[in-house]
Scaffold this motif. Sequence first.
Motif, PDB file in Angstrom:
ATOM      1  N   LEU A   1      58.394  50.197  25.866  1.00  0.00           N
ATOM      2  CA  LEU A   1      58.285  48.740  25.767  1.00  0.00           C
ATOM      3  C   LEU A   1      58.904  48.223  24.467  1.00  0.00           C
ATOM      4  N   VAL A   2      58.695  48.943  23.376  1.00  0.00           N
ATOM      5  CA  VAL A   2      59.286  48.533  22.098  1.00  0.00           C
ATOM      6  C   VAL A   2      60.812  48.618  22.183  1.00  0.00           C
ATOM      7  N   LEU A   3      61.314  49.679  22.758  1.00  0.00           N
ATOM      8  CA  LEU A   3      62.763  49.801  22.930  1.00  0.00           C
ATOM      9  C   LEU A   3      63.315  48.702  23.824  1.00  0.00           C
ATOM     10  N   ARG A   4      62.592  48.398  24.892  1.00  0.00           N
ATOM     11  CA  ARG A   4      63.038  47.343  25.803  1.00  0.00           C
ATOM     12  C   ARG A   4      63.071  45.997  25.095  1.00  0.00           C
ATOM     13  N   ALA A   5      62.024  45.722  24.339  1.00  0.00           N
ATOM     14  CA  ALA A   5      61.971  44.455  23.605  1.00  0.00           C
ATOM     15  C   ALA A   5      63.105  44.360  22.594  1.00  0.00           C
TER      16      ALA A   5
END
Length: 55
Positions: A7-11
């Motif tokens: 999720l952090v990478l996606r954000a």
Amino acid sequence: MQLLRLLVLRADAAGRLGDDATAASALARAAALRLAARERESVRDDLERLRELRD
């Protein structure tokens, strides 16, 4: 823990591409995850990046 990282990478990627809605959604989902102390230690760098992206 893997979900938090993803999720952090996606954000981060969405933010760089100008997709603010996806970035905000991924950040909100990542922030809402409940992690045990041991898990938080394991993803300390990801949590720091999450804080940076939310600011």
